[in-house]
Design a protein around this motif. Structure first.
Motif, PDB file in Angstrom:
ATOM      1  N   VAL A 287       2.790 -23.745   5.638  1.00  0.00           N
ATOM      2  CA  VAL A 287       2.839 -24.914   5.423  1.00  0.00           C
ATOM      3  C   VAL A 287       3.535 -25.947   6.475  1.00  0.00           C
ATOM      4  CG1 VAL A 287       4.574 -26.982   4.302  1.00  0.00           C
ATOM      5  CG2 VAL A 287       3.355 -24.037   2.746  1.00  0.00           C
ATOM      6  N   LEU A 288       4.533 -25.254   6.840  1.00  0.00           N
ATOM      7  CA  LEU A 288       4.359 -26.085   8.705  1.00  0.00           C
ATOM      8  C   LEU A 288       3.143 -25.528   9.629  1.00  0.00           C
ATOM      9  CD1 LEU A 288       8.723 -24.374   9.376  1.00  0.00           C
ATOM     10  CD2 LEU A 288       6.710 -27.255   8.982  1.00  0.00           C
ATOM     11  N   LEU A 289       2.919 -24.330   9.792  1.00  0.00           N
ATOM     12  CA  LEU A 289       1.198 -24.720  10.251  1.00  0.00           C
ATOM     13  C   LEU A 289       0.482 -25.698  10.025  1.00  0.00           C
ATOM     14  CD1 LEU A 289       0.647 -22.978  12.906  1.00  0.00           C
ATOM     15  CD2 LEU A 289      -0.595 -21.084  11.129  1.00  0.00           C
ATOM     16  N   ALA A 290      -0.228 -25.694   9.072  1.00  0.00           N
ATOM     17  CA  ALA A 290      -0.579 -26.822   8.459  1.00  0.00           C
ATOM     18  C   ALA A 290      -0.749 -27.837   8.456  1.00  0.00           C
ATOM     19  CB  ALA A 290      -1.086 -26.699   7.281  1.00  0.00           C
ATOM     20  N   GLN A 291       0.718 -28.662   9.064  1.00  0.00           N
ATOM     21  CA  GLN A 291       1.478 -29.174   9.111  1.00  0.00           C
ATOM     22  C   GLN A 291       1.428 -29.572  10.499  1.00  0.00           C
ATOM     23  OE1 GLN A 291       5.946 -30.251   8.305  1.00  0.00           O
ATOM     24  NE2 GLN A 291       4.840 -29.757   5.932  1.00  0.00           N
ATOM     25  N   SER A 292       1.900 -28.677  10.873  1.00  0.00           N
ATOM     26  CA  SER A 292       0.951 -28.693  12.598  1.00  0.00           C
ATOM     27  C   SER A 292      -0.282 -29.327  13.310  1.00  0.00           C
ATOM     28  CB  SER A 292       2.215 -27.365  13.533  1.00  0.00           C
ATOM     29  OG  SER A 292       2.756 -27.181  12.862  1.00  0.00           O
TER      30      SER A 292
ATOM     31  N   GLY B 269       0.676  -0.940  -0.033  1.00  0.00           N
ATOM     32  CA  GLY B 269      -0.327   0.204   0.463  1.00  0.00           C
ATOM     33  C   GLY B 269       0.896   0.844   0.175  1.00  0.00           C
ATOM     34  N   ALA B 270       1.972   1.119   0.924  1.00  0.00           N
ATOM     35  CA  ALA B 270       3.026   2.497   0.672  1.00  0.00           C
ATOM     36  C   ALA B 270       3.317   2.500  -0.553  1.00  0.00           C
ATOM     37  CB  ALA B 270       3.778   1.894   1.869  1.00  0.00           C
ATOM     38  N   VAL B 271       3.747   2.219  -0.812  1.00  0.00           N
ATOM     39  CA  VAL B 271       4.806   1.785  -2.668  1.00  0.00           C
ATOM     40  C   VAL B 271       4.658   1.029  -3.737  1.00  0.00           C
ATOM     41  CG1 VAL B 271       7.306   1.605  -3.146  1.00  0.00           C
ATOM     42  CG2 VAL B 271       7.035   2.254  -0.976  1.00  0.00           C
ATOM     43  N   SER B 272       3.830   1.127  -4.237  1.00  0.00           N
ATOM     44  CA  SER B 272       3.261   0.073  -5.077  1.00  0.00           C
ATOM     45  C   SER B 272       4.529  -0.692  -6.521  1.00  0.00           C
ATOM     46  CB  SER B 272       2.236   0.992  -6.174  1.00  0.00           C
ATOM     47  OG  SER B 272       2.691   1.748  -7.468  1.00  0.00           O
ATOM     48  N   GLY B 273       4.313  -1.347  -5.967  1.00  0.00           N
ATOM     49  CA  GLY B 273       4.752  -2.190  -6.714  1.00  0.00           C
ATOM     50  C   GLY B 273       6.582  -2.809  -6.305  1.00  0.00           C
ATOM     51  N   ALA B 274       6.329  -2.692  -4.770  1.00  0.00           N
ATOM     52  CA  ALA B 274       7.719  -3.051  -3.671  1.00  0.00           C
ATOM     53  C   ALA B 274       7.304  -3.879  -3.398  1.00  0.00           C
ATOM     54  CB  ALA B 274       7.078  -1.782  -2.381  1.00  0.00           C
ATOM     55  N   ASP B 275       9.168  -4.762  -3.621  1.00  0.00           N
ATOM     56  CA  ASP B 275       9.659  -6.257  -3.339  1.00  0.00           C
ATOM     57  C   ASP B 275       8.779  -6.325  -1.886  1.00  0.00           C
ATOM     58  OD1 ASP B 275      10.441  -8.538  -3.540  1.00  0.00           O
ATOM     59  OD2 ASP B 275      12.842  -7.521  -4.096  1.00  0.00           O
ATOM     60  N   VAL B 276       7.750  -7.400  -1.999  1.00  0.00           N
ATOM     61  CA  VAL B 276       7.979  -7.417  -0.296  1.00  0.00           C
ATOM     62  C   VAL B 276       8.220  -9.461  -0.363  1.00  0.00           C
ATOM     63  CG1 VAL B 276       6.183  -6.542   0.537  1.00  0.00           C
ATOM     64  CG2 VAL B 276       5.530  -7.883  -1.223  1.00  0.00           C
ATOM     65  N   SER B 277       9.009  -9.818  -1.706  1.00  0.00           N
ATOM     66  CA  SER B 277       9.007 -11.599  -1.761  1.00  0.00           C
ATOM     67  C   SER B 277       9.533 -11.905  -0.794  1.00  0.00           C
ATOM     68  CB  SER B 277       9.813 -11.426  -2.774  1.00  0.00           C
ATOM     69  OG  SER B 277      11.463 -11.369  -2.580  1.00  0.00           O
ATOM     70  N   VAL B 278      10.700 -11.545   0.825  1.00  0.00           N
ATOM     71  CA  VAL B 278      11.109 -12.640   1.446  1.00  0.00           C
ATOM     72  C   VAL B 278       9.841 -12.454   2.286  1.00  0.00           C
ATOM     73  CG1 VAL B 278      11.750 -11.434   3.750  1.00  0.00           C
ATOM     74  CG2 VAL B 278      12.817 -10.940   1.207  1.00  0.00           C
ATOM     75  N   GLN B 279       9.125 -11.381   2.785  1.00  0.00           N
ATOM     76  CA  GLN B 279       7.403 -11.944   3.905  1.00  0.00           C
ATOM     77  C   GLN B 279       6.613 -12.650   3.254  1.00  0.00           C
ATOM     78  OE1 GLN B 279       8.766  -8.879   2.531  1.00  0.00           O
ATOM     79  NE2 GLN B 279       8.375  -6.877   3.971  1.00  0.00           N
ATOM     80  N   GLU B 280       6.331 -13.085   1.696  1.00  0.00           N
ATOM     81  CA  GLU B 280       5.786 -13.656   1.172  1.00  0.00           C
ATOM     82  C   GLU B 280       6.374 -15.400   1.258  1.00  0.00           C
ATOM     83  OE1 GLU B 280       3.182 -11.104  -2.421  1.00  0.00           O
ATOM     84  OE2 GLU B 280       5.565 -12.435  -2.915  1.00  0.00           O
ATOM     85  N   GLU B 281       7.482 -15.250   1.356  1.00  0.00           N
ATOM     86  CA  GLU B 281       8.410 -16.563   0.905  1.00  0.00           C
ATOM     87  C   GLU B 281       8.366 -17.078   2.651  1.00  0.00           C
ATOM     88  OE1 GLU B 281      12.110 -17.066  -0.360  1.00  0.00           O
ATOM     89  OE2 GLU B 281      12.718 -18.304   0.916  1.00  0.00           O
ATOM     90  N   LEU B 282       8.013 -16.111   3.790  1.00  0.00           N
ATOM     91  CA  LEU B 282       7.615 -16.461   5.340  1.00  0.00           C
ATOM     92  C   LEU B 282       7.443 -16.841   5.389  1.00  0.00           C
ATOM     93  CD1 LEU B 282      10.307 -13.798   7.139  1.00  0.00           C
ATOM     94  CD2 LEU B 282      10.390 -16.318   7.221  1.00  0.00           C
ATOM     95  N   LEU B 283       5.587 -16.032   4.522  1.00  0.00           N
ATOM     96  CA  LEU B 283       4.670 -16.487   5.091  1.00  0.00           C
ATOM     97  C   LEU B 283       4.203 -17.602   4.501  1.00  0.00           C
ATOM     98  CD1 LEU B 283       1.776 -15.530   6.244  1.00  0.00           C
ATOM     99  CD2 LEU B 283       1.604 -14.134   4.293  1.00  0.00           C
ATOM    100  N   THR B 284       4.314 -18.071   3.331  1.00  0.00           N
ATOM    101  CA  THR B 284       4.382 -19.097   2.290  1.00  0.00           C
ATOM    102  C   THR B 284       4.934 -20.337   3.650  1.00  0.00           C
ATOM    103  OG1 THR B 284       4.055 -18.080   0.346  1.00  0.00           O
ATOM    104  CG2 THR B 284       4.253 -20.634   0.873  1.00  0.00           C
ATOM    105  N   LYS B 285       6.308 -20.185   4.152  1.00  0.00           N
ATOM    106  CA  LYS B 285       7.327 -21.210   4.853  1.00  0.00           C
ATOM    107  C   LYS B 285       6.105 -21.766   6.003  1.00  0.00           C
ATOM    108  CE  LYS B 285      11.936 -21.651   3.837  1.00  0.00           C
ATOM    109  NZ  LYS B 285      12.817 -20.899   4.417  1.00  0.00           N
ATOM    110  N   THR B 286       5.817 -20.048   7.321  1.00  0.00           N
ATOM    111  CA  THR B 286       5.288 -20.328   7.765  1.00  0.00           C
ATOM    112  C   THR B 286       3.879 -21.132   7.797  1.00  0.00           C
ATOM    113  OG1 THR B 286       6.156 -18.786   8.363  1.00  0.00           O
ATOM    114  CG2 THR B 286       4.704 -19.017  10.168  1.00  0.00           C
TER     115      THR B 286
END
Ligand code: ADP
Ligand code: MG
Length: 704
Positions: free
Chosen positions: A633-638, A614-631
């Motif tokens: 997946v593990l959450l579902a496994q748990s 929202g703050a910067v259109s087109g900003a790189d949020v890949s780190v957060q996205e990758e963390l969110l995906t990983k987390t």
């Protein structure tokens, strides 16, 4: 006062020991009591009356208001019920009383202690009976001062409901057979042989505040979750390392407490794992060593608590670093002061030593499964056979010198030489000349000869040593019996004895192994030799009631068939209950702590992604996205593993009690627990530390 003077003054001050007895008892009473203590002669009730009175006076002078029959039910810990000394006197007054009857006999309700069916078959009534071979002592705590009388605990019909009675019986059995052998050797002055035991106690110390934030430690004694910190024990910098101030203060207070109780606390050092330590006392007679070890464990917990620490006695408090054991050093000593396992300078000429050594070899080989069982509890399953010291396969280390002698015996029928140790070459002339032992040590052997004793290393840190020593005494007694039977028939004793030693070691040499007990080659080799590899506690339990075990225990008068069956039941019950508590604790922690914390964390990641976008259109949020995906997946496994574990716990509860249920817990519930731990430990490595709900391994292991 200087510390060393203080030590001399305080040692044993809380014990009604021989010195106190000699001072306070009439000579005749003292002599009669000593006869019971030393030779097992029956105790006259009149003697008990006099002893009780003297004991009471002594205790009251030292501030005691209560007494208790201190006993060791099959829970593995001690039990006590306090009674005050008061008795009504005229005019609303009281007097302090303690009778011989109260000293000799107590009657706690037996129905709430594990009895493995003995209770159902027999009466709920249980009796505690004074064991005068272990001295009475005073315990001081917030409740005041209590006179503790060591006792044996039996049912109305005489079945042992405790760990002490069988131990005492096994000591008698061993003495009887050993004396028989010694008389054949011409040592007719020996009337009693006792077993000496020195248990080395390992333990962990962690910060109490942190401990209290871990439900798993509180309810089960071990961590059920927890990722490895960046540093574990790989640097080997903790073993024998300098002792931290806080730990040193703990050790100092602990030593004082133990010395007052007459416990010969001797050695203390840091152990291999971070936060792990050891205390070793000087050895004592098995019975007293057992009582003392219980006191050691109790004092460790108490003193730790006072010092803002928590003492963990569990066999495996932390995955990934070493667990804790209790090395049970064991030997046999005559009442003339000879250690029967002392080989002397020229062991090959010491026929008596070789005879007793052969008996131990035979005993351990024939009853390896029983020894294995005697060291089994749910916690020790994480050590024995689980990539940790010692391996689950029982073998004996004898060392180069003895093995060489046995080789000579086997191949030539006699032994002519003993290898000697020689000089230690340090390459530094200023270092004094040191004579080497004839044999190096072997740290991987579960049953190692260490100079003048055997060291049984399988025993778990939280266990009572009564069980292992009961088995050890009984199997050696039975081996001695069989060998003595044969010797008694011999015409030429000297020839027969050598022949018998040769025969025995030839038959049982498969149990002797001097190599690396951790290696895969040994696993294969042991299998080739036909040595049992009992991998878990539930697998070990049936050996207790195998026909040959029952016959042996009955022959030696140590356990009856009924008592053995009840103990097998109790073992199954203990296992099932322990795993059930662990599983339920995991369910509670996962559903109420970990999963909610991780959900919060995923929300903060999602919020961050939206906010950044929202703050910067087109900003790189890949780190957060990758963390969110990983987390996620593990959450579902748990969550999935959690549901599965819940289901298994429910199923376990309706399984048939005993072996069936215990096996289900071992095979299904235990593995489901591991499946839940895995994703949660993985999450711990990803999730922000500030939101992690409990102290981590790093916090617990390195911040004392
Ligand atoms: P180690 O590092 O060799 O295991 P420790 O000093 O830690 O040595 O422990 C050895 C234990 O063995 C001590 O408790 C000691 O009293 C005990 N011990 C020594 N001699 C005997 C014996 N003859 N019988 C039983 N225990 C013994
Ligand atoms: Mg040791």
């Amino acid at each position: 006062m200087a510390e060393n003077e203080r030590l001399m003054d305080i040692f044993g001050i809380d014990v009604f020991n021989e010195t106190v007895m000699a001072e306070r008892l009439p000579k005749k009473t003292f002599v009669a009591l000593k006869k019971t203590i030393d030779n097992g002669e029956e105790l006259d009730p009149m003697v008990a009356e006099v002893v009780a009175n003297a004991m009471k006076d002594w205790a009251i002078e030292k501030g005691a208001t209560h007494f208790t029959h201190w006993f060791q039910p099959m829970t593995g810990v001690t039990a006590e019920k306090h009674d005050s000394f008061i008795s009504p006197a005229p005019a609303g007054k009281i007097i302090m009383e303690f009778s011989g009857k109260e000293l000799i006999k107590g009657e706690p309700d037996a129905s709430s202690f594990p009895s493995g069916g003995l209770r159902a078959t027999f009466e709920a009534r249980g009796y505690t009976a004074w064991d005068c071979t272990s001295p009475a002592f005073l315990k001081e705590d917030a409740a005041g001062v209590t006179l503790c009388i060591p006792t044996a605990f039996c049912s109305y019909t005489g079945e042992a409901l405790d760990k002490k009675t069988p131990l005492l019986r096994s000591m008698e059995a061993l003495s009887k057979q050993a004396v028989r052998v010694l008389h054949l050797f011409g040592d007719t002055d020996v009337t009693n042989v006792s077993c000496s035991v020195g248990p080395e106690q390992e333990y962990f110390l962690v910060d109490k505040e942190k401990y209290l934030k871990r439900e798993d430690l509180i309810f089960t004694g071990r961590t059920l979750f927890g990722a490895m910190p960046p540093k574990g024990q790989e640097m080997d910098d903790h073993y024998f390392g300098s002792i931290k101030e806080r730990v040193a203060a703990f050790m100092k207070e602990l030593n004082t407490e133990l010395w007052k109780l007459g416990v010969l606390a001797k050695t203390q050092h840091n152990e291999v794992a971070p936060a792990q330590h050891e205390l070793a006392p000087i050895y004592a007679t098995a019975n007293i060593a057992t009582d003392h070890n219980q006191l050691v464990m109790e004092c460790m917990k108490k003193v730790a608590n006072r010092q803002g620490l928590a003492c963990l006695l569990h066999e495996k408090p932390f995955a990934g670093v070493n667990g804790s054991g209790k090395h049970d050093n064991w030997s046999m000593v005559t009442d003339t002061g000879k250690n029967l396992l002392n080989p002397g300078k020229v062991p090959h000429e010491n026929t008596k030593f070789l005879f007793f050594l052969a008996a131990v070899i035979k005993a351990v080989d024939e009853h390896a499964e029983l020894l294995r069982l005697s060291a089994s509890n749910p916690g020790n399953d994480h050590r024995l056979g689980a990539n940790e010291a010692p391996p689950a396969i029982i073998s004996m280390f004898l060392g180069e010198q003895l093995e060489d002698i046995l080789e000579q015996l086997i191949s030539n029928g006699t032994a002519a030489t003993s290898k000697q140790g020689g000089k230690l070459l340090t390459g530094v002339h200023s270092i004094p000349y040191i004579k080497k032992d004839a044999t190096d040590r072997n740290r991987t052997s579960p049953f190692a000869f260490t100079g003048n004793k055997f060291e049984f290393r399988m025993v778990g840190s939280s266990m009572s040593i009564a069980g292992p020593n009961t088995v050890l005494n009984t199997i050696v007694a039975d081996a001695l019996r069989e060998m003595a039977d044969e010797l008694e028939k011999a015409k030429d004793f000297d020839k027969a004895v050598i022949k018998l030693i040769k025969k025995t070691v030839t038959e049982h040499k498969r149990i002797v192994f001097n190599g690396n007990g951790y290696s895969d080659e040994w696993l294969a080799e042991a299998e080739k030799r036909g040595l049992p590899n009992v991998k878990s506690m539930v697998e070990a339990i049936p050996y207790l009631v195998r026909e040959d075990s029952v016959e042996m225990f009955e022959r030696q008068g140590v356990y009856t068939r009924t008592e053995l069956e009840s103990r097998a039941e109790i073992n199954y019950e203990i296992y099932s209950k322990a795993i059930n508590i662990e599983a339920k604790t995991m369910i509670e922690m996962a559903s109420k702590l970990y999963i909610p914390a991780v959900i919060k964390y995923t929300k903060s990641l999602a919020d961050s992604i939206l906010a950044v976008k929202g703050a910067v259109s087109g900003a790189d949020v890949s780190v957060q996205e990758e963390l969110l995906t990983k987390t996620s997946v593990l959450l579902a496994q748990s969550q999935k593993a959690l549901s599965d574990l819940k289901e298994k716990v429910v199923t376990a509860a309706v399984k048939e009690e005993g072996a069936v249920r215990a096996n289900y817990f071992h095979e299904e519930v235990f593995t489901a627990m591991a499946r839940l731990r895995e994703p949660i430990d993985a999450l711990e490595m990803i999730v922000d530390k500030s939101v992690w709900p409990v102290p981590t391994y790093g916090d617990l292991l390195f911040e004392v």
